[in-house]
Design a protein around this motif. Structure first.
Motif, PDB file in Angstrom:
ATOM      1  N   ILE A   1       2.475   1.784  -3.421  1.00  0.00           N
ATOM      2  CA  ILE A   1       1.500   2.253  -4.405  1.00  0.00           C
ATOM      3  C   ILE A   1       1.157   3.716  -4.142  1.00  0.00           C
ATOM      4  O   ILE A   1       1.058   4.521  -5.073  1.00  0.00           O
ATOM      5  CB  ILE A   1       0.246   1.367  -4.380  1.00  0.00           C
ATOM      6  N   ALA A   2       1.001   4.084  -2.870  1.00  0.00           N
ATOM      7  CA  ALA A   2       0.682   5.470  -2.542  1.00  0.00           C
ATOM      8  C   ALA A   2       1.769   6.403  -3.067  1.00  0.00           C
ATOM      9  O   ALA A   2       1.495   7.449  -3.663  1.00  0.00           O
ATOM     10  CB  ALA A   2       0.515   5.623  -1.035  1.00  0.00           C
TER      11      ALA A   2
ATOM     12  N   VAL B   1      -7.378  -1.783   1.861  1.00  0.00           N
ATOM     13  CA  VAL B   1      -6.163  -1.237   1.269  1.00  0.00           C
ATOM     14  C   VAL B   1      -6.435   0.104   0.607  1.00  0.00           C
ATOM     15  O   VAL B   1      -5.653   1.046   0.743  1.00  0.00           O
ATOM     16  CB  VAL B   1      -5.577  -2.228   0.258  1.00  0.00           C
TER      17      VAL B   1
ATOM     18  N   ALA C   1       0.835  -1.200   0.000  1.00  0.00           N
ATOM     19  CA  ALA C   1       0.000   0.000   0.000  1.00  0.00           C
ATOM     20  C   ALA C   1       0.874   1.256   0.000  1.00  0.00           C
ATOM     21  O   ALA C   1       0.591   2.226  -0.707  1.00  0.00           O
ATOM     22  CB  ALA C   1      -0.908  -0.008   1.215  1.00  0.00           C
ATOM     23  N   ARG C   2       1.955   1.245   0.760  1.00  0.00           N
ATOM     24  CA  ARG C   2       2.821   2.431   0.834  1.00  0.00           C
ATOM     25  C   ARG C   2       3.541   2.677  -0.491  1.00  0.00           C
ATOM     26  O   ARG C   2       3.686   3.811  -0.936  1.00  0.00           O
ATOM     27  CB  ARG C   2       3.831   2.265   1.960  1.00  0.00           C
TER      28      ARG C   2
ATOM     29  N   SER D   1       1.818   6.529  -6.870  1.00  0.00           N
ATOM     30  CA  SER D   1       0.678   7.281  -7.382  1.00  0.00           C
ATOM     31  C   SER D   1       0.894   8.787  -7.220  1.00  0.00           C
ATOM     32  O   SER D   1       0.513   9.573  -8.083  1.00  0.00           O
ATOM     33  CB  SER D   1      -0.579   6.784  -6.656  1.00  0.00           C
TER      34      SER D   1
ATOM     35  N   GLU E   1      -6.531   2.671   3.082  1.00  0.00           N
ATOM     36  CA  GLU E   1      -5.186   2.906   3.597  1.00  0.00           C
ATOM     37  C   GLU E   1      -4.403   3.834   2.672  1.00  0.00           C
ATOM     38  O   GLU E   1      -3.736   4.770   3.116  1.00  0.00           O
ATOM     39  CB  GLU E   1      -4.465   1.570   3.726  1.00  0.00           C
ATOM     40  N   ILE E   2      -4.504   3.585   1.352  1.00  0.00           N
ATOM     41  CA  ILE E   2      -3.786   4.418   0.392  1.00  0.00           C
ATOM     42  C   ILE E   2      -4.295   5.854   0.461  1.00  0.00           C
ATOM     43  O   ILE E   2      -3.526   6.811   0.495  1.00  0.00           O
ATOM     44  CB  ILE E   2      -3.943   3.852  -1.032  1.00  0.00           C
TER      45      ILE E   2
ATOM     46  N   LEU F   1      -2.908   7.519   3.431  1.00  0.00           N
ATOM     47  CA  LEU F   1      -1.495   7.863   3.249  1.00  0.00           C
ATOM     48  C   LEU F   1      -1.370   9.142   2.436  1.00  0.00           C
ATOM     49  O   LEU F   1      -0.533   9.988   2.703  1.00  0.00           O
ATOM     50  CB  LEU F   1      -0.754   6.720   2.547  1.00  0.00           C
ATOM     51  N   HIS F   2      -2.254   9.282   1.446  1.00  0.00           N
ATOM     52  CA  HIS F   2      -2.208  10.484   0.620  1.00  0.00           C
ATOM     53  C   HIS F   2      -2.570  11.727   1.402  1.00  0.00           C
ATOM     54  O   HIS F   2      -2.020  12.792   1.191  1.00  0.00           O
ATOM     55  CB  HIS F   2      -3.166  10.322  -0.568  1.00  0.00           C
TER      56      HIS F   2
END
Lengths: 427, 193
Positions: free
Chosen positions: A80-81, B177, A77-78, A84, B180-181, B184-185
């Motif tokens: 991908i974040a 997930v 997830a990290r 992105s 979660e993303i 994080l953003h």
């Protein structure tokens, strides 16, 4: 004569779905007994044991385990974040994110199937939601994951190094440039698709967001740098690097991110153990075949036969490329390396191809094999996550396979592409 | 009944595999740390290699029960049922036959090796380390037999031999997930429950 029988028996057994490892071992035992009598049988047990004690191959369970722990810590997830935030502003942003995250993930996990499973299960549904066609989403994920096998650490490279007696570290270094070229090529191809079909843009570029996601993912980037640095700098061997990766992943997951999912971890350890033993049984069986082949001098005869046709290095490389591409259609890449590499090595050495260079050709070639049905482990995993038809996906995937093929040709015929870094640091 | 036995067998093999993998990781990590501190173990390579051989055969028996060994199912799935079943019989006979030979020769070899010990650890007999061959071979046969009824049923019913994704493949729940993303953003960090 015995050899023809052996080959015939081997194909027969494989076609009726005897596991390849067992088919190999059974045929080798039959050939040994036929030519030497039953007194040879106790050797079978000794060779099958010794064949499984190859120390350098310990790196395989270690890197699988490290990847599994990383995966159980929310690292995908990290990554991908971050990807992105970095690439999401481009047209077709999510496909860029997919390829970029794959490149990062490849530095932790040595296996393309693990890569596809970890990232595909998040990114394919996300791409679907944004309106990307199913087949395109599966194709990008699948092909990008194949880059994992040429970017260090790489399980096929470890296997190749053991089967050909070459340096794992040099193979790892040789994979860096082709891996990056492949990534760039795929992004260009994805961009072309995105322009043509007007795929969406993800988000506007924001420096603050990039910084924030980078901070979160920082240790995920620092880890491969430390581990690969340790291996490349000669402080630890590849196996020990794998051990360090396990330790580092545990520390990262348990102390820094505090997100270790134990159930997930236990399942991954078991899955990793099974994967390792499946490959190792093949290695042990091939040791048995090796005993027989060495006695019969088959690899040397093959080398002489091909050399009597041509001793041009590039012609031989071309032949071997075609051979491996065909093999890759039908064999799992680990099986292909274990089966074929010991047989062609004398030929490769005789025409003066650098074993490290050849290792990259083989790995990349069999990476393409993971994308081409009927036997295509990575593609099929991607398709089943996307719930897409293999043939539909292949129609799109052929463009991305084209990119991989272009990299393969570059690596094969311009040895400087993989070898320059190796020459600078190790020769 | 057999399905239940197979599950027990898998459970047991899984426990053994986990123990071996964890032991390997511990030994390798400890060896690196001690070596970097200038104090290396003399027995590290040899013991780690033995454990790798153990992982190979105990894991292979587990893989047999899960039918996870690399093979080519295409033909058996494609031909008429009767032929498919015939192929299953021959293939199983070859596999079991080979491991029966391996178990027997492995046992013979153990007798010959009496008195030999590991080079770096003279107190450990090679009979113990090599015992994995006959034991592993017998376990492999057990795993193969326990998973045979399911294979037989599938070929008879014309089903695929393999589900295409291994069941233990870690697939994360989507929305968790995605959230979660998102978090994080936005710079928030949510712990998973």
């Amino acid at each position: 004569m015995t050899i023809a029988l052996m080959l015939f028996g081997l194909f027969g057994l494989i076609l009726i779905n005897v596991p390849i490892a067992v088919a190999l071992a059974a045929v080798a035992v039959a050939a040994m007994v036929l030519t030497q009598g039953t007194w040879i049988l106790p050797n079978v047990a000794l060779v099958m044991y010794d064949g499984a004690t190859k120390f350098p191959l310990l790196a395989i369970p270690m890197f699988i385990l490290a990847g599994a722990i990383m995966n159980a810590t929310g690292i995908s997830a990290r990554l991908i974040a971050f990807a992105s935030a970095l690439l999401g502003f481009v047209r077709g942003g999510l496909s860029m994110v997919n390829i970029g995250a794959s490149l990062f993930f490849a530095e932790i996990s040595g296996s393309a199937v693990a890569d596809v499973a970890a990232l595909g299960s998040i990114l394919i549904p996300a791409m679907r939601k944004k309106g990307y066609p199913r087949a395109f989403a599966a194709a990008v994920t699948s092909s990008a994951a194949t880059l994992a096998v040429i970017i260090p650490p790489s399980i096929p490279m470890i296997l190749y190094a053991v089967m050909s007696d070459s340096s794992v570290v040099q193979l790892f270094v040789a994979g860096i440039v082709p891996g990056l070229l492949g990534g760039i090529g795929m992004m260009a191809m994805a961009y072309w698709f995105a322009r043509r079909h007007n795929y969406p843009v993800e988000e506007t570029f924001q420096l603050a967001r990039l910084r924030r996601t980078f901070k979160e993912a920082f240790w995920a980037f620092a880890l491969p740098v430390i581990i690969l640095g340790g291996i490349f700098g000669g402080f630890v061997t590849a196996t020990e690097g794998g051990g360090l990766a396990v330790l580092a992943a545990l520390v990262l997951g348990g102390l820094v991110y505090r997100e270790l999912d134990w159930k997930h971890l236990k399942d991954s350890v078991i899955e990793g153990g099974v994967q390792t033993s499946v490959v190792m049984l093949l290695v042990a069986a091939s040791a048995l075949v090796g005993v027989y082949l060495t006695e019969q001098q088959l690899p040397q005869q093959l080398a002489q036969w091909i050399l009597s046709i041509t001793d041009n290095r590039y012609a031989v490389l071309g032949l071997l490329n075609i051979f491996f591409l065909v093999i890759g259609l039908f064999l799992h890449s680990a099986a292909a390396i274990i089966l074929v590499v010991p047989i062609v090595m004398p030929l490769v050495n005789a025409v003066g191809i650098d074993p490290v260079h050849f290792g990259l050709v083989v790995t990349l070639n069999l990476g393409i094999g993971q994308q081409t049905p009927p036997v295509a482990s990575v593609l099929i995993t991607a398709c089943s996550i996307a719930k897409a038809n293999v043939w539909e996906v292949s129609k799109v995937n052929i463009y991305f396979i084209g990119v991989l093929f272009a990299v393969l040709m570059l690596v094969t015929y311009v040895p400087a592409v993989p070898m320059t870094l190796v020459d600078i640091f190790y020769r | 009944m057999i399905e239940r036995l197979r599950r027990y067998f898998e459970r047991l093999m899984e426990a053994i595999v986990v123990v071996i993998v964890v032991a390997l990781a511990l030994i390798i990590v400890a060896a690196v740390i001690f070596r970097l501190m200038g104090n290396s173990f003399s027995w590290y390579d040899e013991v780690a290699s033995v454990l790798l051989a153990w992982l190979t055969y105990y894991g292979a028996a587990l893989a047999a029960a899960k039918r996870a060994h690399i093979g080519f199912e295409g033909i058996v799935e494609a031909v008429p049922k009767r032929w498919g079943l015939f192929m299953v019989v021959v293939a199983e006979a070859v596999v079991i036959g080979f491991f029966a030979i391996l178990a027997w020769t492995g046992w013979e070899v153990l007798q010959v090796l009496a008195g030999d010990t590991l080079v770096s650890l003279p107190q450990v007999s090679v009979q113990i380390t090599q015992s994995v061959i006959p034991i592993g071979a017998v376990l492999f046969i057990a795993g193969q037999l326990l998973s045979l009824p399911e294979v037989w049923r599938r070929v008879k019913a014309g089903e695929k031999l393999h589900s295409e994704v291994p069941d233990s493949l870690p697939v994360e729940p989507q929305d968790v997930v995605a959230a979660e993303i998102e978090a994080l953003h936005e710079g928030k960090r949510e712990r998973r429950p």
